[in-house]
Design an enzyme around this catalytic site. Structure first.
Site, PDB file in Angstrom:
ATOM      1  N   SER A 181       0.830  -1.201   0.000  1.00 16.21           N
ATOM      2  CA  SER A 181       0.000   0.000   0.000  1.00 16.21           C
ATOM      3  C   SER A 181       0.872   1.262   0.000  1.00 16.21           C
ATOM      4  O   SER A 181       1.668   1.465  -0.906  1.00 16.21           O
ATOM      5  CB  SER A 181      -0.965  -0.040   1.189  1.00 16.21           C
ATOM      6  OG  SER A 181      -1.958   0.944   1.053  1.00 16.21           O
ATOM      7  N   ASP A 206      -0.173  -4.123  -3.987  1.00 20.05           N
ATOM      8  CA  ASP A 206      -1.304  -3.229  -4.178  1.00 20.05           C
ATOM      9  C   ASP A 206      -0.930  -1.783  -3.809  1.00 20.05           C
ATOM     10  O   ASP A 206      -1.455  -1.214  -2.843  1.00 20.05           O
ATOM     11  CB  ASP A 206      -2.519  -3.690  -3.367  1.00 20.05           C
ATOM     12  CG  ASP A 206      -3.839  -3.321  -4.053  1.00 20.05           C
ATOM     13  OD1 ASP A 206      -3.865  -3.294  -5.302  1.00 20.05           O
ATOM     14  OD2 ASP A 206      -4.835  -3.078  -3.355  1.00 20.05           O
ATOM     15  N   HIS A 271      -7.516  -5.533  -0.687  1.00 27.03           N
ATOM     16  CA  HIS A 271      -6.247  -4.812  -0.551  1.00 27.03           C
ATOM     17  C   HIS A 271      -5.239  -5.670   0.216  1.00 27.03           C
ATOM     18  O   HIS A 271      -4.074  -5.780  -0.172  1.00 27.03           O
ATOM     19  CB  HIS A 271      -6.524  -3.503   0.186  1.00 27.03           C
ATOM     20  CG  HIS A 271      -5.424  -2.497   0.145  1.00 27.03           C
ATOM     21  ND1 HIS A 271      -4.765  -2.137  -1.011  1.00 27.03           N
ATOM     22  CD2 HIS A 271      -4.867  -1.743   1.140  1.00 27.03           C
ATOM     23  CE1 HIS A 271      -3.863  -1.198  -0.734  1.00 27.03           C
ATOM     24  NE2 HIS A 271      -3.896  -0.960   0.565  1.00 27.03           N
TER      25      HIS A 271
END
Length: 339
Positions: A181, A206, A271
Site C-alpha cells: 500500500s 497493491d 487490498h
C-alpha cells in the site's frame, strides 16, 4: 499536523464534482478514513494540499524510521539496527546472505501480520537478512499526513540501504524491497534515493492509489526505481492502482476484487490479499499466470487460458518478465493456481 486538518477541511468545503463524474485517481480521489469510510477530494484541491504540506513537512514534523533485523538466528525477535558500525556488528546481519526490506502501509507497524507473515515466508526459504521497516508517520490518523511523510520515510530507507552496502557489504544484486500500500511508495522513494536502478527488485503489494497520480511517476513507485519492479494489484481503482505500476504487473482475479472477500465495501479485504498472495508465492511458488496484451485485457480477464512460464512473485521474474499478467486465484488458501 493541525494545519493539515484545517487546510483539508477548507479545501473539502469547495464545490465538489457530482458523484457520477468522480473517477478515483483521475479527477480526484476517494480518501480513506480510519473508520473505513471515504471522503472525496477534487484533484486540484488535493494537489494544493500536498504542495502546501510538502513545504511545511521538513520544518514542523518528525519522520522517525526504525529498522528491525530478523534472521534464522532470531526469527521472531527483531533486533533493532541503526546506521552505526557498533549496532550492525552486534546484530546477526551477514553480507553473504540476500537481504529483504519489508515496509508496511497506512496505520501499520513493524509487528503487524503483513510483516511477520512475509518475514516467516522468506526465512522458510533461506537464512536471509530480513529488515522490517517501522515508519511511525504511517500511524497518523489523517491519511494525507501519512502520504506527506512517504518521501522522507523512503529517503531514510534508501540511506540505510546505501549505508549497509557501503560499510557492511550488502549486495544490491541480492536485495529485494517489498512494500504494501503506502509502503510500496516508500519502497519507490528508497529506490530513487539509492539511484541508478541499483536496487535489484522492488515488489509493490497493491500500491496505494489515493493522492498518487499515474502520470507523476517521480512521486510514486515507478518502473525506474529498481532494476526490476513488480506490482501485485488486488484492489485496483479503489485503495490500489489499477493501471500497471511495475515492469511486471500482476492482476489476481482481474485486479479489482478478490474472491472470498464478499461485498468488501471498504476494499480492505482485497487490498490485504496482496500480502497473503505474496507470502504464499514466496513459500509455494504456486501462482500460475496468463500473459495479456495489455492491462485492460487483464482486468477484463480476456487473456485466454494458456498459462505462461511466469509465476507471480518469483525471484527469477527480474530476468524474464515485462508486461501485464492475469492471475487466476482461489477464494481460500492455498490461493495460487497452477496448470
Amino acid at each position: 499536523m493541525k494545519v493539515f486538518f484545517v487546510l483539508a477541511a477548507l479545501l473539502a468545503a469547495g464545490n465538489a464534482l457530482p458523484i457520477e463524474e468522480r473517477v478515483n485517481g483521475e479527477n480526484g480521489w476517494f480518501i480513506p478514513k480510519l473508520d473505513g469510510s471515504f471522503e472525496w477530494m477534487e484533484k486540484q484541491d488535493a494537489e494544493e494540499l500536498l504542495a502546501n504540506g510538502a513545504q511545511m513537512e521538513g520544518r514542523i514534523s518528525t519522520n522517525a524510521v526504525n529498522f528491525y533485523l530478523y534472521t534464522r538466528s532470531n526469527p521472531t525477535d527483531g533486533k533493532e539496527i541503526k546506521a552505526k558500525a557498533s549496532s550492525v556488528d552486534a546484530s546477526h546481519f551477514n553480507k553473504d546472505r540476500g537481504t529483504r526490506f519489508i515496509i508496511h502501509g497506512w496505520t501499520g507497524r513493524y509487528t503487524d501480520d503483513m510483516n511477520t507473515r512475509t518475514t516467516k515466508a522468506w526465512l522458510s526459504k533461506g537464512d536471509y537478512n530480513v529488515i522490517v521497516v517501522d515508519w511511525a508517520r504511517a500511524r497518523s490518523v489523517d491519511y494525507a499526513s501519512s502520504v506527506l511523510a512517504v518521501p522522507g520515510a523512503g529517503g531514510k530507507v534508501g540511506e540505510m540501504i546505501k549505508y549497509l552496502h557501503e560499510h557492511h557489504g550488502l549486495s544490491y544484486d541480492s536485495l529485494e524491497v517489498v512494500g504494501h500500500s503506502l509502503g510500496a511508495h516508500v519502497a519507490g522513494y528508497a529506490g530513487k534515493t539509492v539511484g541508478d536502478q541499483q536496487v535489484h527488485t522492488i515488489v509493490g503489494l497493491d500500491p496505494a492509489l489515493p493522492l498518487f497520480s499515474y502520470d507523476k511517476p517521480n512521486k510514486r513507485l515507478s518502473t525506474d526505481d529498481a532494476h526490476y519492479v513488480e506490482s501485485i494489484q488486488t484492489n485496483g481503482g479503489k485503495l490500489g492502482f489499477l493501471k500497471p505500476i511495475g515492469k511486471g504487473a500482476f492482476y489476481p482475479n482481474g485486479g479489482k476484487k478478490q474472491p472470498g472477500c464478499g461485498l468488501d465495501a471498504t476494499g480492505s479485504c482485497s487490498h490485504g490479499r496482496s500480502v497473503l498472495y505474496y507470502a504464499e508465492a514466496v513459500t509455494e511458488d504456486n501462482f500460475g499466470t496468463i500473459k495479456c496484451g495489455d492491462y485492460e485485457a487483464a482486468v477484463s480477464k480476456e487473456c485466454g487460458s494458456t498459462y505462461s512460464s511466469v509465476r507471480m512473485g518469483a525471484v527469477t521474474n527480474a530476468y524474464m518478465v515485462d508486461g501485464d499478467y492475469y492471475v487466476p486465484v482461489n477464494s481460500a488458501a492455498p490461493f495460487g493456481k497452477i496448470e
